[in-house]
Each structure stands twice: as structure tokens, then as C-alpha cells.
Design an enzyme around this catalytic site. Structure first.
Site, PDB file in Angstrom:
ATOM      1  CG  HIS A   6      39.158  34.448  38.588  1.00 14.59           C
ATOM      2  ND1 HIS A   6      38.551  33.642  37.652  1.00 14.59           N
ATOM      3  CD2 HIS A   6      40.157  35.072  37.929  1.00 14.59           C
ATOM      4  CE1 HIS A   6      39.165  33.776  36.488  1.00 14.59           C
ATOM      5  NE2 HIS A   6      40.152  34.649  36.628  1.00 14.59           N
ATOM      6  CG  ASP A  65      35.509  32.161  37.657  1.00 16.04           C
ATOM      7  OD1 ASP A  65      35.455  33.235  38.285  1.00 16.04           O
ATOM      8  OD2 ASP A  65      36.551  31.720  37.152  1.00 16.04           O
ATOM      9  CB  SER A 104      40.014  36.767  33.736  1.00 17.71           C
ATOM     10  OG  SER A 104      40.769  35.697  34.147  1.00 17.71           O
TER      11      SER A 104
END
Length: 600
Positions: free
Chosen positions: A181, A212, A290
Site C-alpha cells: 500500500h 501487502d 508502513s
């Protein structure tokens, strides 16, 4: 016609799945612990997918490069910092935190001033941790990405570009891992090393939507000078210490937070709308973390930070993609030269915890398993398995009545874990009970295709326009574009039913809808039709968008007749409709009547 703005059913009190960039996606049918098509990981309301948030990259726009590090996405109001609840300054949690060094001191001989002993002990401990993590920290990079998302509501164009920053880390083979993402819909990706002032252009090698994870590389040799790749460690045990390193919101330099592993189980991956093994940790994970690595006490990487739980009843719940999932992604890429995905058993199943149910199915007292409710007709296993078969074992591992299998010492985990460890195209031995008889099958595993896909995997949306009617296909990003992050409550019931419960009948089946009608003289009276499924054209069923476009283009009948959902029909004169299309395209500055993938 039904007013589509009205909410369907009661809205839950829990906030809906929220991510900073990508909103929630619905978990797919099948292999979740509750086996319902809208499986969430737990029955506990606190963990609803509605609260899991991708700890997404920090967003900012090119035209507003202010010195404020906490740049926000355009249009979203800033979240106010929640003040601490009105507990006295000597609250329990604070007392516990203050008490821990004191306990350490009580065990030591009193050979000097307390503060000196404390400081010496702390300094030594800090130095030991720093010595282990420092070499690995140099492998952590900051990822800068410019994204240009497709506009699903106006499929012939894209949205305004925006920038984000997140974290990544170097692995062997001159490669970098980050979150999928973090680089979704990328147009440019740049990386900056710790302590460097240079941003290096990166190439995206693979994006693993379900897990992911994304893999990048950098051509410039200068980038690789003085960087040691991180070493991967084994899956940690509960209470093992973990240190998350990255570039979260709140500053520009590297940030280190530490905690322990508090849970290991099958988790809902918000971005991939799948369920895979995950670690829950109590270290703070924030926007920009992230893609950052989580290190164990030895300085080995045990996971990638990727999402966190935001809810008023919880604190510091972060989620980490563990090494088995990361290694699966890397090996998949190395074996196939591309990411092929995690296989899935295309069945929906039911728990067999009721003794009467087990008796009626002819199960012996010592037999355990789960009952197949439905089978995806497009999955390879549909050739051998049947509804009401009882799955007793997978690859030699017995499955319990609640769908779990043994996992490490004294733990149990959903049996989808066994399937997700395999690779696309692998075979697996499955043992079933059918009519009180035990049968074994060898089945080939494949990735699962949903009727309404959760992702467009970077491809622009397909569309076809005739006489102002915009036809397109339904996907989760399309529903989110049309109805916002609450699309699970706002979208038409017919489409939601297909999203949650329908299975594709053929590999190329799509849900085709009239997205909107661009008003023109030729389509007068039809302008109120929005997001309504097209079932048939001139009496022939519509399989997919390409099938509809080719039927309309080659039609020589006097009329074009579209059968829509709710028994509605649209009739247009063929010649007039085709002649009017060009004017509609010019009026709305649309370059082509169909997307490139539909052109023959």
C-alpha cells in the site's frame, strides 16, 4: 426507483475500517475462522475490520510542501489529539512504569548511590541493545512515492497525484522490501538512506497485494555502498521483545519503538482483504511506519510493520507481517519471476461443533472436521469436492471441528494457515468424509478469483460508452469511489449481495453496470439510471464488459435493448445511438468510447 442514498440496515456503533489512504476491503469468502463470507478474525467487537487501519504512509501534496511534517491528505480534516482521560497523575499505569527500575535495584548489592547503580545498569543495557540494532538500522530506508490513482467514477481519467512517505529495508540480492500500500498506483518511487541527503530512483519489481508486501530495487551502484542487508530471524514466541524501526509521522529522522509480541494468529490484512498469519505487538506503529522492519533481540528481522488497530477501547495494538509470509513472497518471486499470490481453497465451510450434526453426517466419535457449504465453481477443487463433504485433514494434518489445527506449543490456528504456506500450482492431499466413507484426493491449488474483485492490481478500469451510457465493471475500489468508505452500507443491496455472497460461474465473468448516463438528447428519460447491473443485451446474457461492447458494436438490429436489474429496460435506436456517441465524447472531453483493453 429505490433511493440509493438511504442507509441499508442499522449502522454499527464501531467506526468502519479506516485507512489513511486505502479504506477497508471486505474479507473474502471461505477460510476464515467463522467461515462466514464476511469473515473477520474474531467475534470480539473490538476487532472488527472496521477498526483496523493501514498505518499508511504520510501523505502530502506537491503544491503544499510546508515545513509541517505532519502533512495530511487534501480535504481530510485534521484529527484532534485526544487528551488523556481525567485520571490522577499517579495513575496505576504510571506507577507500574515508575516501579520497574526500582525492582531491579532491590536485587543488587547496595554498594553505591542508588541513582549511580541505576544509571550504570541502564547505560549498559541500552548499549547492548544499540550494538545489536545499529548495523541493522542502517539498512532501513525512507520511501517517497508519488501516486496517481485511477478515477473509477470517471474511468477515462486519473485522480490528482499525491505524495506519501513510508519506510522500507534492504534485503540481500540488491533488493528492498516495503508495503504494497506504500507504492500502490505509483508513478515514481524514490529512496533515501539513513543520514543521506540523496534520494535514489527505485524500480518496483513486484507488488504482493494479498500479503501487502512490495519489492523494489535501485540501479545506482552508489546507493548500495556501505549498506548491509538485514538477516531474517525465525517466527518469534509470545512475549519476545521486538523493535520497530522506520520513519513515522512527527519528524524526519529514523524512529525506534519497542514492545513485545502479544499474539500470533491468522489476521485480516486490510489492504489485501485476505487472511494470513500475523503478529500483534504492543509497540507504537504510526503513519509512515508502513514497510519498516521489526527486529528481535539479536538484530534479525522478524516482520514488517503494516497496520494498527484504532479504537477507543484499545491502546498500542500494532500488526506485523511475520517472516513465513515474507519468505513466501520472496520465494514466489524468485521461483516465478513475478508475484503469483497465495493459494486458497475455494470453499465456504461450516463448523461441526454440534454433536447431532456430526452424528447425522455419519462421523465416528473420534472423527473431527468441517463441512463444505459451497464450492467456487471456477476453483480446481470443484471437480473433486462436493457440498456436504466433511474435510477431515489437509496434507496429513487433522482439522478440528472448529476449523483449527495445532500450531507450535499449545497453540491452535485456523487451517487456512496450512494452505497459505503452499504456492500457486502446488498439489495438496485432502482427506474428506463422504457418505460415511473416507476418501483422499490430491488437488491442485490456485489463487481465488472473486466475482467483485478487491483490487484492480494497478490496471486502469475498463469502460465502454454508447449514446452517453457509461458501462463499467464493479470492483471494491469502484464501490468505494461511488459510495465512500461506508460503501458496505450505502451501495445498492443487489450489488452488496453479490459482493458478499455470489461466486463467479466462469473465469471471465464480471458484473457490468450502467455507471451513469451522460445526458444527451438521444438518452432523454434515462438520466436517473446509476449503478444498475446489465443482465442481457438483445436477449443474450452479458458475461463481461468486453462481451457487451462487442455485441453492441456489431449489432445491426433496429434497436439496442438492454435488460437491467429490477426488470428495467433501456431501448435505443441503433443508428441514432451510434451517431450520438461521438458528440457525447466531445462534450465531456473523453478521448475514446472504450478503454484500451476492450479494443480488439
Amino acid at each position: 426507483m429505490v433511493d440509493q442514498k438511504r442507509k441499508r440496515g442499522r449502522k454499527p456503533k464501531i467506526p468502519v475500517p479506516e485507512t489513511l489512504e486505502l479504506d477497508n476491503t471486505i474479507p473474502g469468502p471461505g477460510l476464515g475462522p467463522s467461515s462466514s463470507p464476511t469473515t473477520t478474525v474474531s467475534d470480539d467487537v473490538v476487532f472488527s475490520m472496521s477498526n483496523v487501519e493501514l498505518i499508511d504512509s504520510v501523505h502530502h501534496h506537491h503544491h503544499s510542501q510546508s515545513s509541517n511534517h505532519e502533512r495530511r491528505r487534501r480535504g481530510r480534516p485534521p484529527k484532534k489529539t485526544k487528551l488523556p482521560s481525567s485520571e490522577p497523575s499517579g495513575s496505576t499505569s504510571k506507577i507500574l512504569r515508575a516501579a520497574s527500575p526500582t525492582r531491579l535495584l532491590l536485587d543488587k548489592p547496595n554498594n553505591g548511590p542508588t541513582s549511580l547503580i541505576s544509571t550504570a545498569a541502564e547505560t549498559a543495557a541500552a548499549a547492548a541493545v544499540a550494538a545489536r540494532v545499529v548495523p541493522a538500522m542502517d539498512a532501513v530506508v525512507k520511501v517517497f512515492c508519488v501516486h496517481t490513482e485511477p478515477n473509477f467514477s470517471l474511468p477515462w481519467q486519473r485522480k490528482r497525484q499525491y505524495s506519501s512517505s513510508s519506510s522500507g529495508f534492504v534485503i540481500n540480492g540488491r533488493r528492498i522490501l516495503t508495503n504494497a500500500h506504500s507504492v500502490e498506483h505509483y508513478t515514481q518511487v524514490k529512496l533515501k538512506k539513513r543520514g543521506s541527503d540523496t534520494k535514489y530512483l527505485a524500480t518496483v519489481l513486484a507488488i504482493g497485494t494479498e500479503c501487502d508486501i512490495a519489492m523494489l530495487t535501485v540501479e545506482d551502484d552508489e546507493f548500495w555502498e556501505g549498506v548491509s542487508p538485514v538477516e531474517f530471524g525465525d517466527l518469534p514466541a509470545l512475549q519476545d521483545a521486538v523493535t520497530v524501526v522506520g520513519y513515522p509521522i512527527g519528524g524526519d529522522t529514523i524512529s525506534v519503538t519497542s514492545g513485545v509480541v502479544s499474539r500470533i494468529e491468522i489476521l485480516s490484512y486490510v489492504h489485501g482483504s485476505t487472511e494470513l498469519l500475523g503478529l500483534q505487538i504492543d509497540a507504537a506503529i504510526n503513519s509512515g511506519n508502513s514497510g519498516g522492519p521489526a527486529f528481535n533481540g539479536k538484530g534479525n528481522c522478524v516482520g514488517i510493520a503494516f497496520q494498527s488497530l484504532k479504537h477507543e477501547d484499545v491502546e498500542n495494538i500494532g500488526y506485523v507481517i511475520p517472516t513465513p509470509v515474507i519468505m513466501h513472497f520472496i520465494k514466489d518471486y524468485e521461483k516465478n519471476g513475478a508475484y503469483t499470490g497465495f493459494p486458497i481453497l475455494g470453499v465456504e465451510w461450516q463448523k461441526m461443533e454440534n454433536p447431532d450434526l456430526r452424528l447425522s453426517m455419519g462421523m465416528k466419535p473420534d472423527q473431527k472436521g468441517v463441512r463444505i457449504r459451497r464450492i467456487d465453481p471456477t476453483a480446481p477443487e470443484s471437480n473433486v469436492l462436493k457440498p456436504s463433504d466433511i474435510i477431515l485433514g489437509f496434507d496429513g494434518v487433522d482439522i478440528a471441528n472448529d476449523g483449527t489445527v495445532p500450531f507450535r506449543h499449545g497453540e491452535r490456528i485456523g487451517f487456512s494457515y496450512l494452505i497459505s504456506q503452499k504456492y500457486t500450482g502446488d498439489t495438496a492431499a485432502i482427506k474428506v468424509l463422504r457418505n460415511s466413507e473416507t476418501i483422499k484426493f490430491d488437488i491442485k491449488l490456485a489463487t481465488h478469483r472473486r466475482l467483485i474483485p478487491a483490487h484492480n492490481r494497478g490496471k486502469p478500469p475498463s469502460y465502454y460508452i454508447i449514446a452517453g451510457f457509461v458501462f463499467t465493471t464493479v470492483s471494491v475500489p469502484y464501490l468505494r469511489s461511488e459510495y465512500g468508505k461506508d460503501y458496505e452500507y450505502e451501495a445498492p443491496v443487489k450489488l452488496l449481495d453479490k459482493l458478499l455472497h455470489e461466486m463467479p460461474q466462469s473465469p471471465d465473468e464480471q458484473i457490468v453496470v450502467v455507471s451513469q448516463v451522460l445526458v444527451a438528447d438521444v438518452n432523454i428519460g434515462y438520466e436517473d439510471i446509476v449503478n444498475t447491473q446489465v443482465l442481457a443485451f438483445n436477449g443474450k446474457p452479458v458475461k463481461n464488459l468486453k462481451n457487451l461492447a462487442s455485441m453492441v458494436e456489431s449489432c445491426n438490429d433496429e434497436f439496442l435493448i438492454f435488460d437491467l436489474e429490477y426488470q428495467q429496460i433501456v431501448v435505443l435506436q441503433t443508428k441514432g445511438a451510434k451517431a450520438a456517441t461521438l458528440d457525447v465524447l466531445i462534450t465531456h472531453c473523453i478521448p475514446s468510447a472504450m478503454s484500451d483493453d476492450l479494443k480488439i
